[in-house]
Design a protein around this motif. Structure first.
Motif, short mmCIF file in Angstrom:
data_model
loop_
_atom_site.label_atom_id
_atom_site.label_comp_id
_atom_site.label_asym_id
_atom_site.label_seq_id
_atom_site.Cartn_x
_atom_site.Cartn_y
_atom_site.Cartn_z
N ILE A 249 0.82 -1.21 0.00
CA ILE A 249 0.00 0.00 0.00
C ILE A 249 0.85 1.26 0.00
O ILE A 249 0.42 2.31 -0.49
CB ILE A 249 -0.95 -0.01 1.23
CG1 ILE A 249 -1.92 -1.17 1.12
CG2 ILE A 249 -1.71 1.30 1.35
CD1 ILE A 249 -2.80 -1.35 2.34
N ILE B 87 1.15 3.56 -3.17
CA ILE B 87 -0.11 4.22 -3.50
C ILE B 87 -0.39 5.34 -2.51
O ILE B 87 -0.80 6.44 -2.88
CB ILE B 87 -1.27 3.20 -3.51
CG1 ILE B 87 -1.02 2.14 -4.57
CG2 ILE B 87 -2.60 3.90 -3.78
CD1 ILE B 87 -2.05 1.04 -4.60
N MET C 252 1.82 8.28 -3.16
CA MET C 252 1.36 9.02 -4.33
C MET C 252 0.16 9.91 -3.99
O MET C 252 0.11 11.08 -4.39
CB MET C 252 1.00 8.05 -5.46
CG MET C 252 0.50 8.70 -6.73
SD MET C 252 0.20 7.49 -8.04
CE MET C 252 -1.14 6.54 -7.31
N ILE C 253 -0.80 9.36 -3.25
CA ILE C 253 -2.00 10.13 -2.90
C ILE C 253 -1.64 11.31 -2.02
O ILE C 253 -2.08 12.45 -2.25
CB ILE C 253 -3.04 9.22 -2.21
CG1 ILE C 253 -3.54 8.16 -3.19
CG2 ILE C 253 -4.21 10.05 -1.69
CD1 ILE C 253 -4.46 7.13 -2.56
N ARG D 188 -3.33 -0.10 -18.45
CA ARG D 188 -1.94 0.26 -18.19
C ARG D 188 -1.00 -0.09 -19.35
O ARG D 188 0.22 0.01 -19.21
CB ARG D 188 -1.45 -0.44 -16.92
CG ARG D 188 -1.48 -1.96 -16.99
CD ARG D 188 -0.87 -2.57 -15.74
NE ARG D 188 -0.82 -4.02 -15.81
CZ ARG D 188 -1.71 -4.82 -15.29
NH1 ARG D 188 -2.75 -4.31 -14.66
NH2 ARG D 188 -1.58 -6.14 -15.38
N VAL E 212 -2.53 9.70 -9.58
CA VAL E 212 -3.74 9.40 -8.81
C VAL E 212 -4.95 9.34 -9.73
O VAL E 212 -5.78 8.42 -9.66
CB VAL E 212 -3.97 10.44 -7.70
CG1 VAL E 212 -5.35 10.26 -7.06
CG2 VAL E 212 -2.90 10.32 -6.63
N VAL F 66 -4.85 6.13 -11.79
CA VAL F 66 -5.08 4.88 -11.06
C VAL F 66 -6.51 4.78 -10.54
O VAL F 66 -7.06 3.68 -10.41
CB VAL F 66 -4.08 4.76 -9.89
CG1 VAL F 66 -4.42 3.58 -8.98
CG2 VAL F 66 -2.66 4.61 -10.42
N LEU G 82 -9.13 1.37 -9.53
CA LEU G 82 -9.59 1.04 -8.19
C LEU G 82 -11.11 1.03 -8.11
O LEU G 82 -11.71 0.16 -7.48
CB LEU G 82 -9.02 2.04 -7.18
CG LEU G 82 -7.49 2.03 -7.01
CD1 LEU G 82 -7.06 3.12 -6.05
CD2 LEU G 82 -7.00 0.67 -6.53
#
Length: 281
Positions: free
Chosen positions: A27, A30, A33-34, A213, A253, A256, A260
């Protein structure tokens, strides 16, 4: 509390701690990045070596606004969404029909073609990328949506998933339809498809995740921004001066997030489909 109970309690705690640590490793990128997308650009990398990298400070949405001001993000997003949605929809039709033909119909050369499909599952796309590039260039289809969609509609792995699922369905369903005078195509559409939602959902999600991707083919076949998808766009964006890491994180973000969302919305169908296709055939 007995000694055995203490040992079981210790093992359980150790297992949870280990699983938590492993989950954090997956995690962490991610989360980084967020959080980085919400920070001023000068703080993104300066705090990367500390736990402050995962703690929002001086949060702002300015980085997201910068992305839309610097590049045509909405165009790239539309390109990826259109290309991937078309591949998924057409792929479900083509691959499900092929899988049903292998599973239920008997015709000359069926076994040989099925072996070829299975063999193609281990063939990497890179092995055929260059010949495919020259083919589409010769046809004058370079830098088009068609060139980014057509090569990925038929998929050996998707055909095999459909084949294994259909092969284990009760034949009584089709026999009843055949007695009523239904053709093989009518039987497929009216009888097989309604009871095959898990495998359709599984193939749709796997195809979407894989193609969203995809980078190599877009790099080879596209030239300008008009048909450029998100993976190639972010590769270009991260070299666009001035290099702003907060903007790059924001771009990441927004790229991606659709993956999600799709996975979370269809997680139930995905798990059910993987379980059913994995135990059949």
């Amino acid at each position: 509390m007995s000694k055995q109970s203490n040992q079981q309690w210790f093992r359980k705690i150790a297992s949870y701690l280990l699983l938590t640590f492993i989950a954090f490793l997956f995690i962490a990128p991610i989360l980084f990045m967020i959080v980085g997308s919400l920070k001023p650009d000068e703080l993104v990398l300066s705090q990367a070596s500390t736990l402050k990298a995962f703690i929002p400070q001086q949060t702002s949405l300015q980085n997201y606004r910068d992305v839309f001001e610097r590049v045509k993000f909405e165009r790239f997003f539309f390109n990826s969404l259109f290309i991937n949605s078309t591949i998924v929809l057409l792929g479900l039709i083509v691959n499900s029909l092929a899988g049903y033909a292998f599973a239920r119909l008997r015709w000359r050369g069926r076994s040989l073609l099925l072996l070829i499909v299975i063999a193609l599952m281990i063939l990497p796309f890179e092995a055929i990328a260059v010949p495919l590039f020259f083919q589409f260039t010769f046809l004058g289809l370079r830098n088009t949506y068609t060139a980014q969609i057509v090569p990925f509609i038929a998929n050996a792995f998707s055909i095999y998933l459909f084949y294994t699922f259909f092969a284990d369905l009760p034949k009584e369903l089709e026999e009843a339809a055949r007695v009523d005078g239904a053709s093989p195509f009518q039987t497929f559409v009216e009888i097989i498809v309604p009871v095959s939602k898990p495998v359709f959902a599984t193939v749709a999600i796997l195809t979407f995740l894989s193609e969203w991707r995809s980078f190599l083919w877009a790099l080879m076949i596209t030239i300008d921004e008009k048909v450029r998808p998100l993976p190639l766009a972010i590769a270009t964006f991260q070299t666009l001066p001035p290099i702003q890491w907060g903007d790059i994180m924001s771009f990441g973000v927004m790229m991606v997030a659709p993956i999600l969302v799709v996975f979370l919305l269809f997680q139930k169908w995905f798990v059910k489909g993987v379980a059913s296709t994995g135990t059949k055939g």
